[in-house]
Design a protein around this motif. Structure first.
Motif, PDB file in Angstrom:
ATOM      1  N   THR A  38       8.945 -40.147 -13.560  1.00  0.00           N
ATOM      2  CA  THR A  38       9.703 -41.359 -13.889  1.00  0.00           C
ATOM      3  C   THR A  38       8.864 -42.399 -14.623  1.00  0.00           C
ATOM      4  O   THR A  38       9.412 -43.402 -15.088  1.00  0.00           O
ATOM      5  CB  THR A  38      10.289 -41.999 -12.617  1.00  0.00           C
ATOM      6  OG1 THR A  38       9.222 -42.305 -11.705  1.00  0.00           O
ATOM      7  CG2 THR A  38      11.283 -41.063 -11.946  1.00  0.00           C
ATOM      8  N   SER A 111       6.117 -40.999  -9.314  1.00  0.00           N
ATOM      9  CA  SER A 111       5.740 -41.756 -10.493  1.00  0.00           C
ATOM     10  C   SER A 111       4.228 -41.839 -10.584  1.00  0.00           C
ATOM     11  O   SER A 111       3.574 -42.235  -9.623  1.00  0.00           O
ATOM     12  CB  SER A 111       6.326 -43.170 -10.414  1.00  0.00           C
ATOM     13  OG  SER A 111       5.888 -43.946 -11.495  1.00  0.00           O
ATOM     14  N   SER A 142      10.490 -45.734 -13.887  1.00  0.00           N
ATOM     15  CA  SER A 142       9.821 -46.284 -12.706  1.00  0.00           C
ATOM     16  C   SER A 142      10.038 -47.783 -12.592  1.00  0.00           C
ATOM     17  O   SER A 142      10.321 -48.305 -11.513  1.00  0.00           O
ATOM     18  CB  SER A 142       8.318 -46.000 -12.757  1.00  0.00           C
ATOM     19  OG  SER A 142       8.052 -44.642 -12.561  1.00  0.00           O
TER      20      SER A 142
END
Length: 199
Positions: A38, A111, A142
């Motif tokens: 992400t 992430s 994120s």
């Protein structure tokens, strides 16, 4: 020429892990979902182009100054750039909605953020408020997720930091089931990184 047949998809409940894009997961549900990578940067290539073609503003250009050493935006190009960013944000939010609604029981978001603690502390600051302008500046999924979680009343999640020699990784773990211990998570990351490595 040899014609290759399409790969056979293995269904849920076959003792396998299905790896797919967010777009391909639309309409499907799984007990546990990993939403990975992400922190991957949004593609802003169109905005950096020397010209932008937009359905509302038409062809917009950067102009050279009198010295011919620099370029500057026209009003139309600046407007087109903002419009492109807003359209891209709307699309990213639609993709994010699909990704966050695939899990029946447990959603784990990973992430790999540089300076993860600093980013989280900055977003958590009471002085910073969520706005459309702030979200337009988000560099990746994120940041959108962090703004959504850290600035809401939602508390049914845990934020875990997983460090290695290269970088610190932040993983969001929903508390719908027992959270794995850190050793198990580290082992899991090791397995995933080994399997996805091209070396």
């Amino acid at each position: 020429k040899t014609k290759l047949s399409n790969a056979r998809l293995t269904g849920e409940g076959k003792g396998v892990v299905n790896i797919m894009s967010v777009h391909n997961s639309k309409g499907l549900e799984f007990d546990t979902v990993f939403f990975c990578d992400t922190a991957h940067q949004f593609n802003r290539g169109d905005e950096r182009s020397s010209f932008i073609i937009h359905k509302e503003f038409g062809l917009t250009l950067r102009l050279r100054d009198e010295t011919s050493f620099g370029k500057f935006n026209t009003v139309a190009r600046s407007a087109a750039e903002i419009a492109l960013r807003e359209e891209a944000l709307d699309e990213e939010m639609r993709v994010l909605y699909v990704a966050l609604t695939r899990a029946k029981k447990r959603l784990i978001i990973t992430s790999s953020l540089k300076h993860a603690r600093e980013v989280i502390e900055s977003i958590s600051s009471p002085e910073r408020k969520v706005s459309r302008h702030i979200l337009l500046e988000a560099k990746n999924m994120s940041e959108l997720i962090l703004w959504g979680i850290l600035k809401s009343d939602y508390t049914d999640f845990e934020l875990e930091y997983i460090s290695n020699e290269i970088e610190e990784k932040a993983a969001f773990v929903e508390k719908t089931e027992k959270v794995y211990d850190e050793d198990l998570i580290n082992d899991l990351f090791g397995i995933i990184e080994k399997r996805l490595s091209f070396e």
